[in-house]
Write an enzyme that holds these catalytic residues in place. Structure first.
Site, mmCIF file in Angstrom:
data_model
loop_
_atom_site.group_PDB
_atom_site.id
_atom_site.type_symbol
_atom_site.label_atom_id
_atom_site.label_comp_id
_atom_site.label_asym_id
_atom_site.label_seq_id
_atom_site.Cartn_x
_atom_site.Cartn_y
_atom_site.Cartn_z
ATOM 1 N N ARG A 51 0.854 -1.202 0.000
ATOM 2 C CA ARG A 51 0.000 0.000 0.000
ATOM 3 C C ARG A 51 0.884 1.244 0.000
ATOM 4 N NH1 ARG A 51 -1.410 1.835 4.619
ATOM 5 N NH2 ARG A 51 -2.073 -0.137 5.525
ATOM 6 N N TYR A 103 -16.966 15.608 -15.092
ATOM 7 C CA TYR A 103 -17.426 14.223 -15.045
ATOM 8 C C TYR A 103 -18.448 14.083 -13.905
ATOM 9 C CZ TYR A 103 -17.466 9.329 -13.751
ATOM 10 O OH TYR A 103 -17.875 8.072 -13.404
ATOM 11 N N ASP A 175 -7.902 18.491 -14.146
ATOM 12 C CA ASP A 175 -8.181 17.114 -14.562
ATOM 13 C C ASP A 175 -7.843 17.032 -16.046
ATOM 14 O OD1 ASP A 175 -9.314 14.757 -15.486
ATOM 15 O OD2 ASP A 175 -10.949 14.800 -14.029
ATOM 16 N N LYS A 200 -8.536 5.800 -18.861
ATOM 17 C CA LYS A 200 -8.866 6.334 -20.175
ATOM 18 C C LYS A 200 -7.659 6.282 -21.109
ATOM 19 C CE LYS A 200 -12.809 6.834 -18.220
ATOM 20 N NZ LYS A 200 -12.720 7.243 -16.867
HETATM 21 O O1 P1T Z 1 -13.713 6.228 -13.549
HETATM 22 P P1 P1T Z 1 -12.492 6.705 -12.802
HETATM 23 O O2 P1T Z 1 -11.225 6.056 -13.220
HETATM 24 O O3 P1T Z 1 -12.701 6.690 -11.310
HETATM 25 O O4 P1T Z 1 -12.258 8.244 -13.227
HETATM 26 C C1 P1T Z 1 -13.150 9.261 -12.932
HETATM 27 C C2 P1T Z 1 -13.035 10.370 -13.944
HETATM 28 C C3 P1T Z 1 -12.340 11.514 -13.613
HETATM 29 N N1 P1T Z 1 -12.203 12.549 -14.490
HETATM 30 C C4 P1T Z 1 -12.755 12.483 -15.712
HETATM 31 C C5 P1T Z 1 -12.598 13.653 -16.649
HETATM 32 C C6 P1T Z 1 -13.462 11.349 -16.120
HETATM 33 O O5 P1T Z 1 -13.990 11.335 -17.352
HETATM 34 C C7 P1T Z 1 -13.624 10.263 -15.208
HETATM 35 C C8 P1T Z 1 -14.391 9.045 -15.566
HETATM 36 N N2 P1T Z 1 -15.249 9.217 -16.662
HETATM 37 C C9 P1T Z 1 -16.064 8.259 -17.205
HETATM 38 C C10 P1T Z 1 -16.189 7.022 -16.725
HETATM 39 C C11 P1T Z 1 -16.820 8.697 -18.389
HETATM 40 O O6 P1T Z 1 -17.346 7.856 -19.143
HETATM 41 O O7 P1T Z 1 -16.903 9.920 -18.607
#
Ligand code: P1T
Length: 390
Positions: A51, A103, A175, A200
């Protein structure tokens, strides 16, 4: 390996990936272990418990830092785990100015999560710098930006917005998930902290969930590292390895994502069935000139509205074959979705309306397939949805 002076593509392949000291393995091993032996209590070789730190995660964190042009980086189990950790920098009574097109999960984390602990939020259109200035209060500690934003692809002037935060001694967080570090490096624009959902573009293959925080200053990194360990939202060694593998091809993938998306956005905009198309690479985009200055290319995300509204849109997203109807983005395969019903369902309808997010908005994550095949798939959906919704 000395990578000083190396360019982005070279860093992506090599940063954090020195040959394994014990075997010479070219690819970093997956250290699938939870703990590390100690010669004497408290005496270890840099790792004690996974961790706190794991060599595969270190390889990834070294790579991510190089890609964002920062001294260090931290990897997380998801983008939301990264955001949660960043928010632990705040305390009750602190105020955050955040974009009004974020998001949906980030909005939910802020309003339903940290809002309960006394952190206050004001959501504004961050493309309007006067609105950003007006939203600041004496207790504002953080400016949270998404550029391009999810899902309306609004582009914020990062240099100017980060400057506003600096003048008011607030932290500027960007972000950078939609752009990826290949298209823009917010720390160079004055950001204190960069967040990624590595699920992503960095991962790139729709096969993992992960996140990252990259701090501009070592002191900020140390504070976040403390919370990374204390909160424990860390990625497994295997997921760390997958993100690292994805990062090696980020540059070539982003070039193709961007070229495909630009071609499709131009084609969509020319279609009579399309009411409006949001893509920073279109001359009609309100921040097109800014995007040209700020980004290396315009990315793989497009959103658009159809004439005929919600019913037509539902028929359209159910008619594509290559574009899979699914949440998420940034993988090699193309995806299609409707934010109001899917990724942004956590944002109340009145807030969505205020931000200009229509119920019938369609979002595309344009993959790296052949662009003519993708266009033919959308053409089929136009024909099919017209037949189904009339
Ligand atoms: O899903 P996660 O890995 O926890 O990430 C969150 C997140 C944070 N910032 C942005 C700009 C994002 O697009 C996302 C996650 N977004 C999607 C799952 C989506 O389909 O837009």
């Amino acid at each position: 390996m000395d990578l000083s002076g190396a360019r982005f593509e070279t860093l992506g392949v090599h940063a954090g990936c020195d040959p394994d000291p014990t075997t010479g393995a070219v690819t970093p091993p997956i250290y699938m272990t939870s703990t590390f032996v100690q010669a004497a209590p408290g005496s270890h070789k840099g790792y004690e418990y996974s961790r706190t730190g794991n060599p595969t995660r270190t390889a990834l964190e070294t790579n991510l830092a190089a890609l964002e042009g920062a001294p260090c980086a931290l990897a997380f189990a998801s983008g939301c785990a990264a955001a949660t950790t960043a928010m632990f920098l705040l305390a009750a009574g602190d105020h955050v100015v955040a974009g009004d097109d974020l998001y949906g999960g980030t909005y939910r984390l802020f309003t339903k999560g940290f809002g309960r602990f006394g952190v206050e939020f004001t959501f504004v259109d961050t493309t309007d710098l006067d609105a950003v200035r007006r939203a600041f209060r004496p207790e504002t500690r953080m400016l949270w930006l998404e550029s391009p934003s999810n899902p309306l692809l609004k582009v914020t002037d990062l240099v100017a917005a980060c400057q506003i935060a600096r003048e008011r001694e607030a932290m500027a967080v960007v972000d950078n998930t939609f752009a990826s570090p290949f298209l823009q490096r917010p720390i160079q624009s004055g950001a204190d902290l960069v967040l990624h959902s590595t699920t992503k573009y960095l991962g790139g293959h729709a096969d993992l969930v992960g996140g990252a925080l990259v701090a501009a200053q070592p002191e900020l990194h140390e504070r976040l590292k403390f919370f990374q360990n204390a909160l424990g939202g860390v990625p497994s060694p295997f997921d760390s390895w997958l993100v690292l593998r994805g990062a090696k091809t980020l540059a070539v993938r982003m070039e193709r994502h961007s070229a495909n998306a630009l071609a499709l956005a131009r084609w969509l905009e020319s279609r009579g069935e399309v009411e409006r198309c949001h893509y920073p690479g279109l001359a009609s985009h309100p921040q097109h000139e800014l995007a040209r200055r700020q980004m290396r290319a315009f990315g793989g995300m497009i959103s658009f509205e159809l004439k005929g509204g919600l019913e037509r849109a539902k028929a359209f997203v159910s008619s594509t074959r290559l574009f899979r109807l699914a949440e998420s983005l940034g993988g090699v395969e193309s995806l299609i979705e409707m934010p109001a019903a899917m990724t942004h369902a956590a944002v109340p309808p009145e807030e969505r309306k205020k931000a200009g997010l229509a119920d019938g908005l369609i979002r595309l994550s344009v993959g790296i397939e052949n662009v003519e095949d993708l266009q033919a798939d959308l053409e089929h959906a136009f024909q099919h949805s017209l037949a189904r919704s009339t």
